[in-house]
Design an enzyme around this catalytic site. Structure first.
Site, PDB file in Angstrom:
ATOM      1  N   GLU A 123      -4.446 -11.959  -4.384  1.00 30.43           N
ATOM      2  CA  GLU A 123      -3.322 -11.277  -3.735  1.00 30.43           C
ATOM      3  C   GLU A 123      -2.040 -11.380  -4.556  1.00 30.43           C
ATOM      4  O   GLU A 123      -1.284 -10.410  -4.693  1.00 30.43           O
ATOM      5  CB  GLU A 123      -3.096 -11.857  -2.341  1.00 30.43           C
ATOM      6  CG  GLU A 123      -1.913 -11.272  -1.594  1.00 30.43           C
ATOM      7  CD  GLU A 123      -2.100  -9.809  -1.216  1.00 30.43           C
ATOM      8  OE1 GLU A 123      -1.383  -8.965  -1.799  1.00 30.43           O
ATOM      9  OE2 GLU A 123      -2.949  -9.514  -0.380  1.00 30.43           O
ATOM     10  N   VAL A 126      -0.471  -8.991  -7.967  1.00 31.37           N
ATOM     11  CA  VAL A 126       0.223  -7.697  -8.005  1.00 31.37           C
ATOM     12  C   VAL A 126       1.624  -7.788  -7.420  1.00 31.37           C
ATOM     13  O   VAL A 126       2.613  -7.530  -8.089  1.00 31.37           O
ATOM     14  CB  VAL A 126      -0.588  -6.610  -7.257  1.00 31.37           C
ATOM     15  CG1 VAL A 126       0.210  -5.309  -7.185  1.00 31.37           C
ATOM     16  CG2 VAL A 126      -1.908  -6.365  -7.960  1.00 31.37           C
ATOM     17  N   ILE A 130       4.684 -10.308  -1.949  1.00 35.59           N
ATOM     18  CA  ILE A 130       4.545  -9.129  -1.089  1.00 35.59           C
ATOM     19  C   ILE A 130       3.069  -8.890  -0.807  1.00 35.59           C
ATOM     20  O   ILE A 130       2.283  -8.705  -1.740  1.00 35.59           O
ATOM     21  CB  ILE A 130       5.121  -7.869  -1.756  1.00 35.59           C
ATOM     22  CG1 ILE A 130       6.532  -8.110  -2.279  1.00 35.59           C
ATOM     23  CG2 ILE A 130       5.107  -6.695  -0.786  1.00 35.59           C
ATOM     24  CD1 ILE A 130       7.030  -7.004  -3.178  1.00 35.59           C
ATOM     25  N   GLY A 181      17.185 -15.950 -15.368  1.00 35.42           N
ATOM     26  CA  GLY A 181      15.783 -16.348 -15.258  1.00 35.42           C
ATOM     27  C   GLY A 181      14.867 -15.246 -14.781  1.00 35.42           C
ATOM     28  O   GLY A 181      13.685 -15.476 -14.522  1.00 35.42           O
ATOM     29  N   LYS A 199      -0.701  -4.332 -13.316  1.00 36.93           N
ATOM     30  CA  LYS A 199      -0.692  -4.293 -11.855  1.00 36.93           C
ATOM     31  C   LYS A 199      -1.232  -2.969 -11.317  1.00 36.93           C
ATOM     32  O   LYS A 199      -1.972  -2.957 -10.328  1.00 36.93           O
ATOM     33  CB  LYS A 199       0.730  -4.548 -11.347  1.00 36.93           C
ATOM     34  CG  LYS A 199       1.214  -5.970 -11.598  1.00 36.93           C
ATOM     35  CD  LYS A 199       2.671  -6.142 -11.199  1.00 36.93           C
ATOM     36  CE  LYS A 199       3.158  -7.560 -11.453  1.00 36.93           C
ATOM     37  NZ  LYS A 199       4.600  -7.717 -11.127  1.00 36.93           N
TER      38      LYS A 199
END
Length: 409
Positions: A123, A126, A130, A181, A199
């Site tokens: 999960e 990508v 989220i 960063g 992705k």
């Protein structure tokens, strides 16, 4: 359940933190308890509370039959691929946040997981924190997914947002992103589009059921975008975004691409700003579904990893059906045959004459203007036609093309 972590960096340490600090909440919600019993890292952490279980020998994890789930957060293809493959073959569930590994080796690793009746979940690869993979594979399972598109890289979105809202150059915005960063010292993977490309390959593979390999997908980054382009886009009622997109075509082929696009402000993706990401999925039953949030960060990404660990516990006795198939057939369509319109910025010797020639050649042309526009500069939007044909016609206009950007339909 006992958990091992491969790579004790930003994400790996975040996973350990979430499992420890939220242990009570996790158990109350799921009924499961999780304990980190091994961590692999080549570095030493003498001050870490986990120093007693940190090892630099992968065999300590591979040969430990008490470990139920292995979390891979190392990044890159090797040695992550070899380690994950070994763990799956030894009957351990594996959870990964490694987008490059999944994009390149996902189909193979899913097949091994199936053969060993264990799970390979990713999960966090990508959307970071989220939820994207689960909603597509579960909530939208009743749909034929027609297309998926998104702003999948927070670094480039931050840079473009700074250029749009504050009028700073690409170089200045990148420098600021590095100081904060958001961008690495070497920002190549982000600004040249490779991160987003990996992705979209994962998303397209999941949505369409066949593996898309990153090396075959057209990829273009944002290094050439200037404040002049931003200003012209504004006059067209648009913003510039790095968009990753894939579409299942009627002939069974898949169109996939990563490139900067002019996105109309009425489009849902246009309002995605700063380091936020968004994934827009179009299903035949649901229409457009948007998933939105901060895609990066230690704790957000670790949260997604822990969600996968819990899923492994839910399916500890059997493999959950999930993933896609490999294919030797090249299913990618020729991107140059996709219909589009182009934003074009160019230099000319005689502006009135060049405008007349462009109208004669293209027909319906939308000319754009900006403040302090140089006398020898023209910007315009072409009509819609196949990209290959568009570029061929453009080469006959006699103008000196500086920049072209696709216009998102």
């Amino acid at each position: 359940m006992n958990v091992a972590i491969l790579g004790y960096g930003v994400v790996g340490s975040g996973v350990a933190k979430v499992l420890k600090e939220n242990a009570k909440t996790i158990t109350e919600k799921t009924g499961y308890g999780f304990k980190v019993t091994r961590i692999l890292d080549k570095r030493e952490f003498p001050l870490s509370e986990y120093r007693a279980i940190i090892t630099n020998n992968f065999d300590d994890i591979a040969n430990d039959s008490s470990i139920d789930v292995v979390v891979e957060t190392m990044g890159g293809v090797e040695p992550a691929y070899s380690f994950v493959k070994t763990c799956l073959e030894k009957g351990k569930h594996v959870v990964s946040s490694n987008k490059e590994l999944v994009a390149v080796k996902g189909a193979e690793l899913l097949k091994i997981a199936e053969s060993k009746n264990v799970n390979f979940f990713f999960e966090a690869s990508v959307g970071g924190g989220i939820p994207v993979i689960r909603p597509i594979s579960r909530c939208l399972a009743g749909n034929n997914i027609r297309s998926v598109a998104g702003i999948l890289n927070g670094t480039t979105n931050y840079i473009l947002t700074k250029m749009i809202t504050e009028g700073v150059s690409f170089e200045e915005a990148l420098s600021e992103a590095q100081k904060l960063g958001y961008a690495e010292k070497d920002p190549t993977a982000d600004v040249d589009g490779y991160d987003a490309m990996r992705k979209i390959c994962i998303l397209a593979s999941l949505c369409f059921g066949v593996h898309l390999y990153p090396d075959n997908v057209y990829c273009e980054g944002i290094r050439r975008i200037t404040l002049a382009d931003v200003a012209y886009a504004e006059k067209f009622g648009s913003v510039i975004k790095l968009v990753a997109r894939a579409e299942k075509l009627d002939n069974g082929e898949v169109f996939a691409m990563v490139s900067p696009c002019l996105v109309k402000k009425t489009n849902m993706l246009a309002g995605v700003k700063d380091v936020y990401n968004a994934c827009l999925v179009n299903g035949d039953m649901t229409g457009d579904v948007l998933m939105y949030g901060k895609g990066a960060g230690s704790e957000a990404t670790a949260s997604a990893v822990v969600g996968d660990i819990i899923d492994c516990a839910d399916n500890s006795k059997e493999r959950k059906f999930f993933g896609w198939q490999d294919t030797k057939q090249d299913i990618l369509s020729d991107y140059s045959l996709k219909e589009t319109s182009l934003y074009v910025r160019c230099l000319v010797m005689n502006k009135p004459e060049a405008c007349r020639r462009l109208k004669a050649i293209f027909g319906n042309v939308v000319f754009l203007w900006r403040k302090n526009q140089p006398e020898n500069e023209i910007a315009f939007i072409t009509p819609v036609m196949k990209e290959k044909q568009l570029r061929k016609v453009l080469s006959t206009t006699g103008v000196n093309v500086i920049t072209t950007i696709r216009v998102l339909a």
